[in-house]
Scaffold this motif. Sequence first.
Motif, PDB file in Angstrom:
ATOM      1  N   SER A  50       0.830  -1.212   0.000  1.00  0.00           N
ATOM      2  CA  SER A  50       0.000   0.000   0.000  1.00  0.00           C
ATOM      3  C   SER A  50       0.859   1.256   0.000  1.00  0.00           C
ATOM      4  O   SER A  50       0.585   2.207  -0.737  1.00  0.00           O
ATOM      5  CB  SER A  50      -0.911   0.017   1.224  1.00  0.00           C
ATOM      6  N   ARG A  53       2.688   1.705  -3.423  1.00  0.00           N
ATOM      7  CA  ARG A  53       1.757   2.165  -4.457  1.00  0.00           C
ATOM      8  C   ARG A  53       1.344   3.616  -4.215  1.00  0.00           C
ATOM      9  O   ARG A  53       1.294   4.417  -5.149  1.00  0.00           O
ATOM     10  CB  ARG A  53       0.541   1.241  -4.481  1.00  0.00           C
ATOM     11  N   GLU A  76      -5.451  -4.573  -6.211  1.00  0.00           N
ATOM     12  CA  GLU A  76      -5.009  -3.274  -6.717  1.00  0.00           C
ATOM     13  C   GLU A  76      -3.592  -3.299  -7.277  1.00  0.00           C
ATOM     14  O   GLU A  76      -3.094  -2.291  -7.786  1.00  0.00           O
ATOM     15  CB  GLU A  76      -5.118  -2.218  -5.613  1.00  0.00           C
TER      16      GLU A  76
END
Length: 194
Positions: A50, A53, A76
């Motif tokens: 996370s 990204r 994702e």
Amino acid sequence: MNICVFCASSQHIDKKYIELAGHVGTELAKRGHTLVSGGATVSCMGAVTSAARAAGARTIGVIPQVLVDIEIADEESDELVVAADMRERKGLMDARSDAFLVLPGGIGTLEELFEIWTARVLGIHHRPLVVLDPWGLYDPLRKLMNHLYDEGFTRPETFDAISWTTTVEEAFAHLEARTHPVRPSVAELGESAG
């Protein structure tokens, strides 16, 4: 550089380990690298992905089908590769990576560490292998490796194949320089443990 990060997926760990993983993800992105991870959204694995990204890094997740089935896959990811099983997962992560960074973790992380470390000692690859251990979690492992050396079970190359670091910046410096220190002395290990 595609940097594979091995880290914890356990939900029952101190928050400092998850924060460390997030810091690693942010630094990886800041330095322009791509993250290769285990493709899950939980614990340190989710935190590193996370953060990477969010800071602009490309992320490649490699996850076995059994974990996709229990809905922890990082959908994702820029690229999510679904492996048949855990062995295929490790092989795919290895094949996609230019370097390996090991964060604090449990038996799964240790398995990944030892597989990459053994392959490097055997000359199967020459990619950097760096352990980031700010709080000395792996100090008993380092002492064990020295004991194995003293008993004749390992060679000096075992220690040349890995870098032990305590800060995120130091870890990336070793990954990017592609250098590895020699075996630590017993005195150095005693200092880090204390």
